[in-house]
Write a protein that holds these residues in place. Structure first.
Motif, mmCIF file in Angstrom:
data_model
loop_
_atom_site.group_PDB
_atom_site.id
_atom_site.type_symbol
_atom_site.label_atom_id
_atom_site.label_comp_id
_atom_site.label_asym_id
_atom_site.label_seq_id
_atom_site.Cartn_x
_atom_site.Cartn_y
_atom_site.Cartn_z
ATOM 1 N N VAL A 71 8.553 -16.655 77.392
ATOM 2 C CA VAL A 71 8.269 -15.285 77.827
ATOM 3 C C VAL A 71 9.295 -14.314 77.244
ATOM 4 N N LEU A 72 10.547 -14.715 77.202
ATOM 5 C CA LEU A 72 11.584 -13.854 76.638
ATOM 6 C C LEU A 72 11.383 -13.648 75.133
ATOM 7 N N ILE A 73 10.916 -14.680 74.445
ATOM 8 C CA ILE A 73 10.574 -14.520 73.023
ATOM 9 C C ILE A 73 9.444 -13.513 72.873
ATOM 10 N N GLU A 74 8.440 -13.623 73.754
ATOM 11 C CA GLU A 74 7.331 -12.675 73.692
ATOM 12 C C GLU A 74 7.806 -11.255 73.969
ATOM 13 N N LEU A 77 8.581 -5.842 72.336
ATOM 14 C CA LEU A 77 9.443 -4.683 72.542
ATOM 15 C C LEU A 77 10.428 -4.441 71.406
ATOM 16 N N GLY A 78 10.732 -5.495 70.636
ATOM 17 C CA GLY A 78 11.633 -5.347 69.510
ATOM 18 C C GLY A 78 13.108 -5.302 69.867
ATOM 19 N N ASP A 79 13.446 -5.516 71.124
ATOM 20 C CA ASP A 79 14.851 -5.470 71.555
ATOM 21 C C ASP A 79 15.465 -6.862 71.405
ATOM 22 N N PRO A 80 16.473 -7.024 70.542
ATOM 23 C CA PRO A 80 17.034 -8.359 70.291
ATOM 24 C C PRO A 80 17.708 -8.975 71.510
ATOM 25 N N VAL A 81 17.974 -8.201 72.560
ATOM 26 C CA VAL A 81 18.586 -8.785 73.748
ATOM 27 C C VAL A 81 17.706 -9.878 74.331
ATOM 28 N N TRP A 82 16.378 -9.736 74.190
ATOM 29 C CA TRP A 82 15.479 -10.747 74.752
ATOM 30 C C TRP A 82 15.466 -12.008 73.892
#
Length: 369
Positions: free
Chosen positions: A290-293, A298-303
């Motif tokens: 889910v975090l990869i998705e 969203l394009g935010d590398p934090v995920w």
């Protein structure tokens, strides 16, 4: 889990699950689906021999479908066969010959099925059909999606009326999954859902959340319960985050900000480093996916970094002995591939969100390193 610095191998067909239960999560179709995603993304070479073997297996399975089972979704149900056939047809035109048989048996099964959730029923049919639309635009029979859409709207309206009954909230069985399927059906198939129905379901998700001091949102499995689900993709924050990621992309414009805000709260909970089983369905593999998705949408590398962090907590031998997606080795194998190529590989049922219908995203390395 040992996170590899280069792409892992993908097992030969002999190592795939041979389970007869249909569904991406339950057995053989998940392996075929995952291999086809790797082929479509250019990460493994196409094999005519393997494609022929998949074709023969699908043809045999279509002859043996029991339409009375009522399991019609892509997650657990014969919708998985339709999705695999459509994905395969994008790399091997022979699979087009299976589509008429597939749609016929799928329609008959949907007519007799009373299931409505993402996991087995009408909501999962809409998500399967949307994924097929990404591969083969215009190929899904209109009566099929209209039937699933009507059934899901009726079930959601009934669930809102009967508050004394157990009313599920999550992705696999509840309002979050209903919302995603209905919001996806609007732009993909031009099937409208009453705005007040969507708003009521979102109201319930917003009002039923338990917030941590940092704003992370957790939920119980059902409205009437207080025990929160910390790690489950099926009933907890991870699955609700997944559904809301889709809704903030495809949902009604006036509701997208609400979807996005709640998705971010659910993602914070999903990223917590807490002890859980290693599996896809109810554990760490599912949370990492889910975090990869989230990074993909969203394009935010934090995920992406959060996915990598919790993936490293998975014991190397955690899923040995089982071979399917839900709680077996395929879940771990596909996670390794997605950690390395997060924008190139979709989450099951999310292929339509990768961009324009039918597009094949280029392989991209994980920004987490």
């Amino acid at each position: 889990m040992r996170v590899l610095s280069e792409s892992p191998s993908f097992p030969a067909i002999a190592a795939w699950s041979r389970g007869r239960v249909p569904g991406i999560m339950e057995g053989w179709p998940g392996w075929a689906w995952a291999w086809l995603q790797l082929v479509r993304a250019g990460l493994v070479p196409f094999s005519h021999t393997r494609s022929r073997a998949i074709y023969r297996e699908l043809s045999r399975r279509l002859d043996g479908i029991d339409v009375s089972r009522g399991e019609v979704s892509l997650v657990k149900g014969i919708g998985a066969y339709a999705v695999v056939i459509a994905a395969a047809a994008t790399v091997d035109e022979e699979f087009f010959t299976l589509l008429p048989r597939m749609y016929d048996v799928w329609m008959r099964s949907c007519e007799s099925s009373q299931k409505v959730d993402v996991y087995c029923g009408a909501a999962g049919v809409l998500l399967a059909a949307a994924e097929i639309e990404a591969y083969l635009p215009g190929s899904v029979p209109r009566p099929l999606v209209e039937l699933a859409h009507r059934r899901l709207i009726a079930a959601a309206q009934e669930a809102l009326l009967r508050r004394a009954h157990r009313t599920y909230l999550g992705f696999a069985h509840g309002f979050a999954g209903h919302l995603f399927a209905l919001e996806m059906a609007r732009p993909v198939f031009k099937l409208a859902t009453p705005r007040n129905l969507l708003s009521q379901m979102l109201d319930i998700l917003e009002s039923s959340q338990w917030q941590a001091p940092d704003g992370a949102a957790f939920w119980a499995a059902a409205m009437e319960e207080e025990k929160i689900q910390l790690t489950a993709w099926c009933n907890g924050s991870a699955g609700i985050a997944l559904a809301l990621l889709g809704c903030q992309r495809f949902g009604m414009p006036g509701m997208r900000a609400r979807y996005r805000d709640l998705a971010l709260r659910a993602l914070r909970a999903t990223a917590y480093r807490i002890r859980s089983s290693p599996t896809f369905c109810c554990g760490t593999i599912g949370r990492a996916q889910v975090l990869i998705e989230a990074y993909r949408q969203l394009g935010d590398p934090v995920w992406a970094r959060s996915a990598l962090t919790i993936a490293r907590t998975i014991p190397a031998d955690a899923v040995e002995g089982r071979r399917h997606f839900r709680n077996g080795t395929l879940g771990a194998i596909y996670l390794r591939w997605r950690l390395l190529h997060p924008t190139a590989l979709p989450f099951p049922a999310f292929a339509n969100i990768s961009g324009a219908a039918g597009s094949q995203p280029a392989a991209t390395q994980n920004p987490a390193g």
